[in-house]
Scaffold this motif. Structure first.
Motif, PDB file in Angstrom:
ATOM      1  N   ASN A 154       0.821  -1.213   0.000  1.00  0.00           N
ATOM      2  CA  ASN A 154       0.000   0.000   0.000  1.00  0.00           C
ATOM      3  C   ASN A 154       0.855   1.264   0.000  1.00  0.00           C
ATOM      4  N   PRO A 155       1.540   1.507  -1.091  1.00  0.00           N
ATOM      5  CA  PRO A 155       2.353   2.731  -1.162  1.00  0.00           C
ATOM      6  C   PRO A 155       1.504   3.954  -1.463  1.00  0.00           C
ATOM      7  N   PHE A 156       1.977   5.094  -0.980  1.00  0.00           N
ATOM      8  CA  PHE A 156       1.441   6.396  -1.356  1.00  0.00           C
ATOM      9  C   PHE A 156       2.481   7.065  -2.247  1.00  0.00           C
ATOM     10  N   LEU A 157       2.062   7.552  -3.413  1.00  0.00           N
ATOM     11  CA  LEU A 157       2.982   8.205  -4.338  1.00  0.00           C
ATOM     12  C   LEU A 157       2.607   9.665  -4.504  1.00  0.00           C
ATOM     13  N   PHE A 158       3.637  10.471  -4.647  1.00  0.00           N
ATOM     14  CA  PHE A 158       3.473  11.916  -4.741  1.00  0.00           C
ATOM     15  C   PHE A 158       4.348  12.462  -5.867  1.00  0.00           C
ATOM     16  N   TRP A 159       3.900  13.573  -6.447  1.00  0.00           N
ATOM     17  CA  TRP A 159       4.765  14.412  -7.267  1.00  0.00           C
ATOM     18  C   TRP A 159       4.829  15.792  -6.604  1.00  0.00           C
ATOM     19  N   TYR A 160       6.070  16.239  -6.383  1.00  0.00           N
ATOM     20  CA  TYR A 160       6.305  17.586  -5.882  1.00  0.00           C
ATOM     21  C   TYR A 160       7.001  18.391  -6.983  1.00  0.00           C
ATOM     22  N   VAL A 161       6.700  19.687  -7.021  1.00  0.00           N
ATOM     23  CA  VAL A 161       7.311  20.570  -8.005  1.00  0.00           C
ATOM     24  C   VAL A 161       8.037  21.693  -7.275  1.00  0.00           C
ATOM     25  N   GLN A 162       9.211  22.013  -7.777  1.00  0.00           N
ATOM     26  CA  GLN A 162      10.009  23.081  -7.177  1.00  0.00           C
ATOM     27  C   GLN A 162      10.454  24.040  -8.271  1.00  0.00           C
ATOM     28  N   HIS A 163       9.889  25.243  -8.251  1.00  0.00           N
ATOM     29  CA  HIS A 163      10.340  26.269  -9.174  1.00  0.00           C
ATOM     30  C   HIS A 163      11.600  26.929  -8.641  1.00  0.00           C
ATOM     31  N   LEU A 164      12.301  27.619  -9.539  1.00  0.00           N
ATOM     32  CA  LEU A 164      13.592  28.195  -9.206  1.00  0.00           C
ATOM     33  C   LEU A 164      13.482  29.121  -7.995  1.00  0.00           C
ATOM     34  N   ASN A 165      14.365  28.899  -7.045  1.00  0.00           N
ATOM     35  CA  ASN A 165      14.434  29.699  -5.815  1.00  0.00           C
ATOM     36  C   ASN A 165      13.188  29.597  -4.938  1.00  0.00           C
TER      37      ASN A 165
END
Lengths: 112, 114
Positions: free
Chosen positions: B31-42
């Protein structure tokens, strides 16, 4: 929006020096984390905690200590700083282990 | 141990073309939980998508991803890239019932050109 505040935002120290990075979250989250971010290595977990007084070891703990003094406050301690610890450090918090993680703005640490 | 693999370090494409960023994971838990995180510059990373339901598409801000437990994948897609999508994207994994350890991949930098 969850608030995670890190201080200082920038820090320069000498090799062998002591450094304490502070983090406070004001949303009553149970979990708090310290990550370091380095080009080519992504986000690496140093230490984390799921409550006051609790401490869990992350993936890159060597050279770091951490302490969770209250629900809100999580500190990262570098007692003998080395140049290899030059990095961008992020504190983060979440309500539970599988919910959204909220990041602070980061602390850029330079060890010269 | 548990791990996340993002095979592309850098993806460069032209505005208007489709986006696909790869993410596969490894875990012994069912039962994994998967995520996408986004990081814009600075900026700091922030959550883009999350899922724990097998074969169900999840969408946010024009991006979508489907967790496929059979192939241990959670690829991020968008039909048409915009210049503002240029950022660093992290896939991440946590396990139901664990003590909160969130494991990140190395990240994929997406550069969208005019």
């Amino acid at each position: 929006e969850a608030a995670v505040t890190q201080s200082p935002r920038n820090k320069v120290t000498v090799t062998g020096g002591n450094v304490t990075l502070s983090c406070r979250q004001t949303n009553s989250h149970n979990y708090m984390y310290w990550y370091r971010q380095d080009t080519g290595h992504g986000l690496r977990l140093i230490h984390y905690s799921y409550g006051a007084g609790n401490l869990q070891i992350g993936d890159v703990p060597d050279g770091y200590k951490a302490t969770r003094t209250t629900q809100e406050d999580f500190f990262l301690l570098l007692e003998l700083a080395s140049p290899s610890q030059t990095s961008l450090y992020f504190c983060a918090s979440s309500d539970a282990g599988n919910t959204e993680v909220f990041f602070g703005k980061g602390t850029r640490l330079t060890v010269v | 141990g548990d791990s996340v693999t993002q095979t592309e370090g850098l993806v460069t494409l032209t505005e208007g073309l489709p986006v696909m960023l790869n993410c596969t994971y490894q875990t012994i838990y069912s039962n994994p939980f998967l995520f996408w995180y986004v990081q814009h510059l600075n900026e700091s990373p922030r959550l883009l998508l999350k899922s724990f339901t097998d074969n169900k598409r999840t969408e946010h801000q024009g991006f979508h991803a489907t967790l496929h437990k059979s192939s241990s994948s959670f690829h991020l897609q968008k039909s048409s890239a915009q210049l503002s999508d240029s950022a660093l994207y992290y896939c991440a994994l946590t396990i139901t019932g664990n003590t909160g350890k969130l494991i990140f991949g190395l990240g994929t930098t997406l550069q969208v050109q005019p």
